[in-house]
Motif scaffolding. Structure first.
Motif, short mmCIF file in Angstrom:
data_model
loop_
_atom_site.label_atom_id
_atom_site.label_comp_id
_atom_site.label_asym_id
_atom_site.label_seq_id
_atom_site.Cartn_x
_atom_site.Cartn_y
_atom_site.Cartn_z
N SER A 208 2.36 7.40 -37.06
CA SER A 208 3.00 7.37 -35.74
C SER A 208 2.11 8.03 -34.68
O SER A 208 2.08 7.59 -33.53
N MET A 209 1.36 9.05 -35.06
CA MET A 209 0.44 9.69 -34.12
C MET A 209 -0.76 8.78 -33.86
O MET A 209 -1.22 8.66 -32.72
N ALA A 210 -1.27 8.13 -34.90
CA ALA A 210 -2.38 7.19 -34.73
C ALA A 210 -1.96 6.05 -33.80
O ALA A 210 -2.73 5.60 -32.96
N ASP B 271 9.09 3.27 -26.77
CA ASP B 271 9.35 3.35 -25.33
C ASP B 271 8.04 3.33 -24.53
O ASP B 271 7.91 2.60 -23.55
N LEU B 272 7.08 4.12 -24.96
CA LEU B 272 5.84 4.27 -24.20
C LEU B 272 4.93 3.05 -24.29
O LEU B 272 4.20 2.74 -23.35
N ALA B 273 4.99 2.32 -25.39
CA ALA B 273 4.17 1.11 -25.53
C ALA B 273 4.56 0.04 -24.52
O ALA B 273 3.74 -0.80 -24.15
N ALA B 274 5.80 0.08 -24.05
CA ALA B 274 6.28 -0.91 -23.09
C ALA B 274 6.00 -0.52 -21.64
O ALA B 274 6.27 -1.30 -20.72
N MET B 275 5.47 0.66 -21.42
CA MET B 275 5.24 1.13 -20.05
C MET B 275 4.05 0.41 -19.42
O MET B 275 3.07 0.09 -20.08
N GLY B 276 4.14 0.22 -18.12
CA GLY B 276 3.07 -0.42 -17.38
C GLY B 276 1.95 0.53 -17.00
O GLY B 276 0.80 0.12 -16.83
N ALA B 277 2.28 1.83 -16.90
CA ALA B 277 1.27 2.85 -16.58
C ALA B 277 1.87 4.23 -16.80
O ALA B 277 3.09 4.41 -16.73
N ALA C 83 -2.09 7.18 -30.24
CA ALA C 83 -3.47 7.25 -29.74
C ALA C 83 -3.88 5.89 -29.18
O ALA C 83 -4.52 5.81 -28.12
N GLU C 84 -3.51 4.81 -29.87
CA GLU C 84 -3.81 3.45 -29.36
C GLU C 84 -3.06 3.18 -28.06
O GLU C 84 -3.61 2.59 -27.13
N ILE C 85 -1.79 3.59 -28.03
CA ILE C 85 -0.99 3.39 -26.81
C ILE C 85 -1.63 4.15 -25.65
O ILE C 85 -1.77 3.62 -24.55
N TRP C 86 -2.04 5.39 -25.90
CA TRP C 86 -2.66 6.20 -24.85
C TRP C 86 -3.91 5.53 -24.29
O TRP C 86 -4.08 5.43 -23.08
N ARG C 87 -4.77 5.08 -25.17
CA ARG C 87 -6.02 4.44 -24.71
C ARG C 87 -5.74 3.16 -23.95
O ARG C 87 -6.42 2.85 -22.97
N GLY C 88 -4.77 2.39 -24.39
CA GLY C 88 -4.54 1.06 -23.83
C GLY C 88 -3.73 1.03 -22.55
O GLY C 88 -3.74 0.03 -21.83
N THR C 89 -3.00 2.09 -22.27
CA THR C 89 -2.12 2.10 -21.10
C THR C 89 -2.86 2.64 -19.88
O THR C 89 -3.48 3.71 -19.95
N PRO C 90 -2.81 1.92 -18.77
CA PRO C 90 -3.44 2.43 -17.54
C PRO C 90 -2.82 3.77 -17.13
O PRO C 90 -1.62 4.00 -17.33
#
Length: 187
Positions: free
Chosen positions: A72-74, A39-45, A77-84
């Motif tokens: 899944s936690m790693a 769900d969160l990987a698809a978010m715009g911000a 971490a990528e999603i967090w860094r990459g999402t505005p």
């Protein structure tokens, strides 16, 4: 059209954290983490208040450097860094990479961000979400009900004078006992 989504884990008695600020009672296993990552990987911000941002920024930017954490936690971490991230704060002076400070929630600015975003926007933190709710900016609620009664804690929504009708659009039961209740603002 893009949506503004409020996602939060809550106890069955309606609290998002204990009185001392603990969330160690959350049951986030690999199944739930993978679901939330999708769900969160698809978010715009990510739209966050100062406190939520600081808690997330304290752990997630480098979490995947620890080889002992689950995949899944790693991935998160990528999603967090990459999402505005848009951090609503009147006190923060600086934020990390891929984040912007905004001092006040201005409806027209939020609607412009929503219209230009690459995906839905997720609101993090109950205080900011209460402001968004009061201003009519939340389109969807994703409540992850944890199988625990805390007895006391901080409620996940502040009292409001106005009623908000919701339409149930999804339920899901996870193996760890967590139940997702997904509602669209209706009416």
């Amino acid at each position: 059209m893009r949506k503004i989504v409020f996602m939060l884990a809550v106890s069955l008695d309606g609290f998002f954290e204990t009185l001392d600020g603990s969330i160690d009672w959350h049951r986030v296993d690999d199944e739930l983490h993978r679901h939330m990552n999708a769900d969160l990987a698809a978010m715009g911000a990510f739209l966050e208040g100062r406190r939520t941002y600081e808690l997330m920024e304290e752990f997630w930017p480098n979490a995947d450097q620890d080889s002992s954490i689950p995949a899944s936690m790693a991935e998160f971490a990528e999603i967090w860094r990459g999402t505005p991230k848009v951090v609503y704060s009147r006190t923060l002076e600086s934020v990390g990479p891929n984040a912007t400070i905004v001092r006040d929630v201005v409806v027209d600015e939020v609607l412009a961000l929503k219209a230009s975003a690459s995906g839905d926007l997720v609101v993090g933190g109950p205080d900011l979400a209460s402001t968004f709710r009061r201003l009519g900016l939340v389109d969807e609620y994703r409540v992850y009900v944890q199988p625990v009664l805390l007895g006391r804690g901080r409620p996940w929504l502040q009292p409001e004078d106005d009623k908000t009708d919701l339409d149930l659009v999804e339920t899901r039961v996870f193996g760890n006992g967590v139940v997702l209740l997904r509602y669209r603002v209706g009416g």
